[in-house]
Design a protein around this motif. Structure first.
Motif, PDB file in Angstrom:
ATOM      1  N   PRO A 129       0.809  -1.227   0.000  1.00 27.79           N
ATOM      2  CA  PRO A 129       0.000   0.000   0.000  1.00 27.79           C
ATOM      3  C   PRO A 129       0.845   1.282   0.000  1.00 27.79           C
ATOM      4  CG  PRO A 129      -0.895  -1.575   1.575  1.00 27.79           C
ATOM      5  CD  PRO A 129       0.400  -2.146   1.061  1.00 27.79           C
ATOM      6  N   GLN A 130       1.970   1.295   0.741  1.00 27.02           N
ATOM      7  CA  GLN A 130       2.799   2.495   0.802  1.00 27.02           C
ATOM      8  C   GLN A 130       3.440   2.792  -0.554  1.00 27.02           C
ATOM      9  OE1 GLN A 130       3.255  -0.145   2.822  1.00 27.02           O
ATOM     10  NE2 GLN A 130       2.513   0.572   4.809  1.00 27.02           N
ATOM     11  N   ARG A 131       3.936   1.770  -1.223  1.00 26.11           N
ATOM     12  CA  ARG A 131       4.585   1.973  -2.527  1.00 26.11           C
ATOM     13  C   ARG A 131       3.557   2.405  -3.562  1.00 26.11           C
ATOM     14  NH1 ARG A 131       8.150  -3.274  -1.578  1.00 26.11           N
ATOM     15  NH2 ARG A 131       9.605  -2.304  -0.144  1.00 26.11           N
ATOM     16  N   LYS A 132       2.397   1.772  -3.531  1.00 25.52           N
ATOM     17  CA  LYS A 132       1.329   2.138  -4.461  1.00 25.52           C
ATOM     18  C   LYS A 132       0.916   3.601  -4.241  1.00 25.52           C
ATOM     19  CE  LYS A 132      -3.287   0.788  -5.936  1.00 25.52           C
ATOM     20  NZ  LYS A 132      -4.397  -0.137  -5.741  1.00 25.52           N
ATOM     21  N   GLU A 133       0.762   3.987  -2.981  1.00 26.53           N
ATOM     22  CA  GLU A 133       0.364   5.356  -2.665  1.00 26.53           C
ATOM     23  C   GLU A 133       1.440   6.353  -3.108  1.00 26.53           C
ATOM     24  OE1 GLU A 133      -1.146   8.133   1.068  1.00 26.53           O
ATOM     25  OE2 GLU A 133      -0.566   6.062   1.454  1.00 26.53           O
ATOM     26  N   ALA A 134       2.702   6.007  -2.882  1.00 23.15           N
ATOM     27  CA  ALA A 134       3.803   6.890  -3.283  1.00 23.15           C
ATOM     28  C   ALA A 134       3.794   7.090  -4.804  1.00 23.15           C
ATOM     29  CB  ALA A 134       5.139   6.315  -2.824  1.00 23.15           C
ATOM     30  N   LEU A 135       3.664   6.000  -5.554  1.00 20.18           N
ATOM     31  CA  LEU A 135       3.622   6.101  -7.016  1.00 20.18           C
ATOM     32  C   LEU A 135       2.393   6.882  -7.473  1.00 20.18           C
ATOM     33  CD1 LEU A 135       4.748   2.485  -7.884  1.00 20.18           C
ATOM     34  CD2 LEU A 135       5.980   4.571  -8.447  1.00 20.18           C
ATOM     35  N   GLN A 136       1.263   6.621  -6.832  1.00 20.79           N
ATOM     36  CA  GLN A 136       0.022   7.313  -7.186  1.00 20.79           C
ATOM     37  C   GLN A 136       0.171   8.821  -7.018  1.00 20.79           C
ATOM     38  OE1 GLN A 136      -2.962   6.091  -8.314  1.00 20.79           O
ATOM     39  NE2 GLN A 136      -3.925   8.087  -8.284  1.00 20.79           N
ATOM     40  N   ARG A 137       0.682   9.226  -5.866  1.00 24.04           N
ATOM     41  CA  ARG A 137       0.783  10.661  -5.578  1.00 24.04           C
ATOM     42  C   ARG A 137       1.796  11.362  -6.484  1.00 24.04           C
ATOM     43  NH1 ARG A 137      -1.892  12.132  -0.817  1.00 24.04           N
ATOM     44  NH2 ARG A 137      -2.469  10.364   0.472  1.00 24.04           N
ATOM     45  N   VAL A 138       2.937  10.745  -6.721  1.00 27.39           N
ATOM     46  CA  VAL A 138       3.994  11.406  -7.497  1.00 27.39           C
ATOM     47  C   VAL A 138       3.742  11.310  -9.003  1.00 27.39           C
ATOM     48  CG1 VAL A 138       6.448  11.329  -8.064  1.00 27.39           C
ATOM     49  CG2 VAL A 138       5.714  11.149  -5.687  1.00 27.39           C
ATOM     50  N   PHE A 139       3.411  10.125  -9.500  1.00 32.95           N
ATOM     51  CA  PHE A 139       3.314   9.953 -10.942  1.00 32.95           C
ATOM     52  C   PHE A 139       1.933  10.257 -11.508  1.00 32.95           C
ATOM     53  CE2 PHE A 139       7.116   7.395 -10.134  1.00 32.95           C
ATOM     54  CZ  PHE A 139       7.955   7.957 -11.080  1.00 32.95           C
ATOM     55  N   PHE A 140       0.884   9.956 -10.769  1.00 33.36           N
ATOM     56  CA  PHE A 140      -0.455  10.134 -11.326  1.00 33.36           C
ATOM     57  C   PHE A 140      -1.112  11.428 -10.853  1.00 33.36           C
ATOM     58  CE2 PHE A 140       0.261   5.521 -11.337  1.00 33.36           C
ATOM     59  CZ  PHE A 140       0.271   5.332 -12.710  1.00 33.36           C
ATOM     60  N   GLU A 141      -0.878  11.829  -9.619  1.00 29.37           N
ATOM     61  CA  GLU A 141      -1.442  13.080  -9.115  1.00 29.37           C
ATOM     62  C   GLU A 141      -0.485  14.250  -9.321  1.00 29.37           C
ATOM     63  OE1 GLU A 141      -2.701  12.531  -5.051  1.00 29.37           O
ATOM     64  OE2 GLU A 141      -3.817  10.716  -5.561  1.00 29.37           O
ATOM     65  N   GLU A 142       0.732  13.948  -9.797  1.00 25.17           N
ATOM     66  CA  GLU A 142       1.746  14.949 -10.138  1.00 25.17           C
ATOM     67  C   GLU A 142       2.134  15.830  -8.948  1.00 25.17           C
ATOM     68  OE1 GLU A 142       0.535  17.078 -13.633  1.00 25.17           O
ATOM     69  OE2 GLU A 142       0.137  15.241 -14.733  1.00 25.17           O
ATOM     70  N   LYS A 143       2.234  15.219  -7.783  1.00 26.11           N
ATOM     71  CA  LYS A 143       2.638  15.961  -6.593  1.00 26.11           C
ATOM     72  C   LYS A 143       4.157  15.984  -6.516  1.00 26.11           C
ATOM     73  CE  LYS A 143      -1.587  15.525  -4.466  1.00 26.11           C
ATOM     74  NZ  LYS A 143      -2.385  15.717  -3.379  1.00 26.11           N
ATOM     75  N   LYS A 144       4.673  17.008  -5.911  1.00 23.29           N
ATOM     76  CA  LYS A 144       6.113  17.093  -5.682  1.00 23.29           C
ATOM     77  C   LYS A 144       6.467  16.097  -4.578  1.00 23.29           C
ATOM     78  CE  LYS A 144       6.600  21.881  -7.104  1.00 23.29           C
ATOM     79  NZ  LYS A 144       6.897  21.537  -8.458  1.00 23.29           N
ATOM     80  N   TYR A 145       7.721  15.645  -4.581  1.00 22.67           N
ATOM     81  CA  TYR A 145       8.146  14.631  -3.616  1.00 22.67           C
ATOM     82  C   TYR A 145       7.837  15.052  -2.178  1.00 22.67           C
ATOM     83  CZ  TYR A 145      10.789  11.865  -7.060  1.00 22.67           C
ATOM     84  OH  TYR A 145      11.160  11.067  -8.097  1.00 22.67           O
ATOM     85  N   GLN A 146       8.203  16.282  -1.824  1.00 22.20           N
ATOM     86  CA  GLN A 146       8.003  16.728  -0.442  1.00 22.20           C
ATOM     87  C   GLN A 146       6.519  16.775  -0.093  1.00 22.20           C
ATOM     88  OE1 GLN A 146      10.617  17.332   1.910  1.00 22.20           O
ATOM     89  NE2 GLN A 146       8.793  17.007   3.147  1.00 22.20           N
ATOM     90  N   GLU A 147       5.718  17.238  -1.015  1.00 12.80           N
ATOM     91  CA  GLU A 147       4.271  17.310  -0.781  1.00 12.80           C
ATOM     92  C   GLU A 147       3.685  15.915  -0.576  1.00 12.80           C
ATOM     93  OE1 GLU A 147       0.283  19.100  -3.008  1.00 12.80           O
ATOM     94  OE2 GLU A 147       2.211  19.129  -4.048  1.00 12.80           O
TER      95      GLU A 147
END
Length: 177
Positions: A129-147
């Protein structure tokens, strides 16, 4: 057909007159769709972009910052949204190619895009779940790493680790066998 010049419509809009927006909508809706279709070559996408823009124009009161004739603004805003749509599509294709290390070289690969997306969804579902969420937020939601790290409640380094391992896992699952 519409007797009010744009400057009068704009004045009425700024005073909160919903009927003025209805007139503006009827006056420019079809023309804006034609403009969007010229750029997108897809009628439904053109309609979606124009409707979304006009809704945002009213909902966020973007018209409050405008002066005089607004026809040029409407055309340019729709054109910019079409350009952004193309950029977003290209970015998604590059991201998918990066994750799977596959580049669409042939017509056959282009036809199998839906199958590839299905494989990607399945591979994402197999991640923690953590890896999926990290990929989702950065690659699909286009969030910055810190955000993304802040939203997940983890450190920046932990987020980077989740991304690194998640991408490696996806590549392994998506690599041609």
């Amino acid at each position: 057909m519409y007797k009010n010049p744009d400057s009068v419509l704009l004045k009425e809009l700024k005073s909160g007159d919903e009927k003025a927006f209805d007139v503006l909508f009827l006056k420019y809706y079809k023309l804006l769709i034609a403009n969007a279709y010229f750029h997108l070559k897809d009628e439904q996408e053109a309609k979606d972009i124009v409707q979304e823009f006009l809704f945002e124009l009213w909902d966020k009161k973007l018209y409050m910052k405008l002066e005089g004739d607004i026809k040029g603004y409407l055309y340019r805003a729709v054109q910019n949204r079409c350009i952004n749509f193309h950029r977003k599509q290209a970015l998604e294709q590059r991201r998918f190619a990066f994750i799977s290390r596959e580049t669409p070289d042939s017509q056959e690969e282009a036809e199998n895009t839906e199958l590839s997306l299905s494989r990607l969804r399945n591979a994402l579902d197999d991640l923690t779940p953590q890896r999926k969420e990290a990929l989702q937020r950065v690659f699909f939601e286009e969030k910055k790493y810190q955000e993304a790290a802040d939203e997940m409640g983890v450190s920046l380094n932990t987020l980077k680790t989740h991304l690194k391992i998640g991408i490696r896992n996806l590549r392994e699952k998506l690599s041609p066998r």
